[in-house]
Motif scaffolding. Structure first.
Motif, PDB file in Angstrom:
ATOM      1  N   GLU A 159       0.630  -1.011  -0.364  1.00 34.82           N
ATOM      2  CA  GLU A 159      -0.071  -0.199  -0.156  1.00 34.82           C
ATOM      3  C   GLU A 159       0.494   0.641  -0.133  1.00 34.82           C
ATOM      4  N   HIS A 160       1.838   1.171   1.056  1.00 37.32           N
ATOM      5  CA  HIS A 160       2.990   2.860   1.183  1.00 37.32           C
ATOM      6  C   HIS A 160       3.468   2.807  -0.385  1.00 37.32           C
ATOM      7  N   THR A 161       3.743   1.614  -0.708  1.00 37.20           N
ATOM      8  CA  THR A 161       5.017   2.291  -2.174  1.00 37.20           C
ATOM      9  C   THR A 161       4.114   2.497  -3.028  1.00 37.20           C
ATOM     10  N   VAL A 162       3.177   2.183  -3.430  1.00 43.33           N
ATOM     11  CA  VAL A 162       1.878   2.605  -4.680  1.00 43.33           C
ATOM     12  C   VAL A 162       1.612   4.219  -3.635  1.00 43.33           C
ATOM     13  N   THR A 163       1.394   4.477  -3.243  1.00 43.14           N
ATOM     14  CA  THR A 163       0.611   5.547  -2.082  1.00 43.14           C
ATOM     15  C   THR A 163       1.516   6.648  -2.072  1.00 43.14           C
ATOM     16  N   VAL A 219       5.097  -2.681  -8.826  1.00 42.59           N
ATOM     17  CA  VAL A 219       4.933  -4.111  -7.367  1.00 42.59           C
ATOM     18  C   VAL A 219       3.647  -4.241  -7.656  1.00 42.59           C
ATOM     19  N   GLY A 220       3.201  -4.358  -8.894  1.00 43.82           N
ATOM     20  CA  GLY A 220       2.073  -4.910  -9.615  1.00 43.82           C
ATOM     21  C   GLY A 220       0.376  -5.004  -8.385  1.00 43.82           C
ATOM     22  N   GLY A 221       0.576  -3.323  -8.504  1.00 46.25           N
ATOM     23  CA  GLY A 221      -0.610  -2.445  -7.891  1.00 46.25           C
ATOM     24  C   GLY A 221      -0.267  -2.727  -6.017  1.00 46.25           C
ATOM     25  N   ILE A 222      -1.481  -2.519  -5.541  1.00 49.09           N
ATOM     26  CA  ILE A 222      -1.601  -2.735  -4.055  1.00 49.09           C
ATOM     27  C   ILE A 222      -2.862  -4.610  -3.979  1.00 49.09           C
ATOM     28  N   LYS A 223      -2.083  -4.913  -3.443  1.00 47.07           N
ATOM     29  CA  LYS A 223      -3.174  -6.537  -2.468  1.00 47.07           C
ATOM     30  C   LYS A 223      -3.312  -6.527  -2.374  1.00 47.07           C
TER      31      LYS A 223
END
Ligand code: ZN
Length: 134
Positions: A34-38, A47-51
């Motif tokens: 979550e944090h990477t994407v945000t 990273v392939g989105g929030i999983k």
């Protein structure tokens, strides 16, 4: 406890909505990356989105809940051209393809990101803007 990837989302709003629904149904789940994407949306694809991770023993039920949710959402949308419910929100390449998105992008910048999604009717190929995007 073992967790499995149930689904992945390119934006954290979708991911949080799903997590909220699942938690309400008593599903043990959490969001990965979550944090990477945000922090850096450019990394979303890397990273392939929030999983959304769910407890393995509940994965089947969680999938049912998501499937039903999608069905319900579909029934809320109908094609203004042929009234079909065979409509899905699709992403379009980010470019100013029409004057509305050009103006929206000019005034709103990144907030106009919703313009990148359109409802596509799979029966008559009609495309129309999702409600609440303006
Ligand atoms: Zn249609």
């Amino acid at each position: 406890m073992e967790f499995v990837v149930l689904n992945s989302y390119s934006n954290y709003i979708d991911a949080h909505i799903i997590r909220g629904v699942l938690e309400e149904e008593g599903i043990n789940c959490w969001l990965k990356d979550e944090h990477t994407v945000t922090i850096d949306p450019i990394l979303t694809n890397a990273v392939g989105g929030i999983k959304i991770m769910v407890y393995k023993g509940q994965a089947e039920r969680a999938l049912d809940i998501i499937t039903n949710l999608k069905k319900e959402q579909k029934l809320l949308i109908s094609c203004p051209n042929c009234n079909s419910h065979n409509v899905e929100l699709v992403s379009t390449p980010r470019k100013a393809s029409n004057w509305i998105s050009a103006i929206a992008t000019f005034f709103l910048g990144d907030f106009a990101i919703a313009v990148d999604k359109v409802n596509h009717c799979f029966d008559c190929k009609h495309e129309f803007a999702p409600k609440g995007s303006d």
